[in-house]
Design a protein around this motif. Structure first.
Motif: not given
Length: 472
Positions: A82-99, A454-460
């Motif tokens: 997700l980081r490579e295909a899009y942006t670090p924000l997208v991959s972080f939101v995934f990582g945050w939700t994952f964790f 998931a969206l809570a990861g955006v401000p984080i």
């Protein structure tokens, strides 16, 4: 002891990687969720079709991930893609939700499932046996046992990848063998009158609601779509964690070849096992028996028909082995995602450090802590229902990333290219989006809270990124 210069050790073979995929996918779902699927679909034909659809989706996504894994054979898997295909924000939101929920709440749920079925052998470990009561808050012996199991598996995996992979490969092979034996004995105990009731009727492909009292309710056109999406939740959850081997790319031999191959082999094995297991169910239980199985434990009802009273013990032991091995795989794979996030400066710094055994011990133990808290909360089941739609959103994004990267980064080395490109990725995206839309329309109570998490990861992300830039 930690070593900032330590690197991952490539010690996982193709067999180990494939068993990680299979073992992480097969938990307790195949033993339980068919009851709810039968309830929502009301026919053997539609029940089987739901499993086939979900199996097709999983295998299609796995084939697309093969291309991503060959391009980016790094620890972290989906987070990296997700980081490579899009942006670090997208991959972080995934990582945050994952964790926060996806991985940790799953670990908790699988741990408690292990404890619940252990209670068949040792009743004092039942979820109704309370060790602490504080007003409305209660802690059961099942919750405590689940935490103990999570701690033990975390310790095993902190000892090195060889410790974790031995447990995983051994238990998964036992799990596959046990399930195939159950299917074999189920077909030996095949009841033609039951099969005929399930399959040789004019309503075999009629979609309707099957109530506990045996009555049926016809759906409206819109209600039918809602029922299909609701039925798919259980099947998709039972097939989740299929991407586990991509998370441990740094520890797999010849990752460009073996990650994609393990994903394809693992998802194929599980899909076949799930389909033949459900066919076996329809040969020993009619739909009314399935929907009325105590606590939805269809496999136990089937085992009683096959083996008699001893069947409960057999299934209890099988599910104990299955959930123990499943949790080992989820714990092993999950820690590598947080490690990759820390390497990007988006998680606690120490999580991005390997210990003397060349594994991310801090990541393992912080995952253990959060999963244990979910065990104590008792809310993991609700959260998993809420997050299923979000999980599919991230899968759709990753599969769409295959197409996006073909256009934005055509010069990347692609040792393996997605089978059936672009048709299979597009089919998956369409099916995934259809599922997401249906869930949003018909099951907003399931989906909206998950999207909010998931969206809570955006401000984080912006807070963490700001702190990272300040520290630099």
């Amino acid at each position: 002891m930690e070593n900032t210069n330590q690197s991952f050790r490539k010690s996982m073979s193709l067999l180990d990687a494939t068993m990680l995929v299979v073992g992480s996918m097969i938990g307790s779902g195949i033993f339980i969720v068919s009851a709810d699927i039968a309830r929502n679909t009301g026919s053997a034909g539609w029940m089987m079709l739901i499993w086939v659809i979900c199996g097709f989706m999983t295998l299609t996504a796995a084939l697309s991930y093969g291309e991503l894994s060959a391009m980016f054979p790094k620890a972290g898997g989906q987070y990296v893609y997700l980081r490579e295909a899009y942006t670090p924000l997208v991959s972080f939101v995934f990582g945050w939700t994952f964790f926060a929920v996806i991985q940790t709440a799953t670990i908790a749920a699988v741990g408690v499932a292990f404890a619940k079925f252990t209670a068949y052998l040792f009743p004092f470990l039942d979820e109704d046996v309370y060790l602490l009561v504080l007003g409305d808050y209660r802690i059961s012996s099942a919750q405590v046992l689940s935490i103990v199991v999570i701690i033990v598996l975390t310790f095993i995996n902190s000892r090195g990848i060889n410790s974790g992979k031995r447990v995983q490969t051994t238990l998964t092979l036992i799990k596959i063998f046990s399930l195939l034996l159950l299917v074999l004995f189920g077909f030996i105990a095949f009841k033609y009158e039951i099969w005929n009731v399930n399959w040789l009727t004019e309503d075999v492909w009629k979609l309707r609601r099957l109530n506990l009292d045996g009555s049926f309710e016809d759906y409206s056109t819109f209600g039918a779509f809602g029922a299909i999406s609701a039925a798919m939740v259980g099947a998709l959850f039972s097939s989740d964690s299929w991407h586990s081997s991509s998370s441990v790319a740094g520890e797999i031999k010849n990752p460009q070849r073996n990650i994609g191959l393990s994903l394809a082999l693992g998802t194929t094995i599980v899909t076949v096992i799930y389909i033949v297991t459900n066919l076996m169910y329809t040969g020993v239980l009619d739909l009314h028996q399935m929907v009325n199985a105590p606590k939805d434990r269809v496999a136990m009802s089937a085992a009683q028909e096959i083996f008699g009273p001893f069947g409960i013990t057999i299934i209890a032991v099988m599910i104990m082995i299955s959930t123990f091995g499943c949790n080992n795989g989820i714990i092993l794979a999950g820690a590598r995602v947080y490690y990759s996030m820390a390497q990007d400066g988006l998680f606690f710094k120490k999580v991005g450090i390997l210990n003397k055994n060349a594994v991310p011990a801090y990541a393992l133990w912080i995952q253990c802590l959060v999963a244990s808290l979910w065990c104590l909360s008792g809310k993991y089941g609700d959260l998993l229902d809420m997050i299923t739609c979000v999980v599919v959103v991230f899968y759709v994004l990753a599969v769409a990333g295959v197409i996006r990267l073909r256009y934005t980064r055509p010069d990347l080395d692609r040792p393996y290219k997605a089978l059936g490109y672009p048709f299979l990725p597009v089919i998956y995206i369409v099916m995934g989006l259809a599922f997401i839309i249906l869930m949003l329309v018909y099951k907003p109570d399931y989906t909206v809270p998950g999207i909010v998490i998931a969206l809570a990861g955006v401000p984080i992300y912006y807070l963490v990124n700001k702190k990272r830039k300040t520290d630099v």
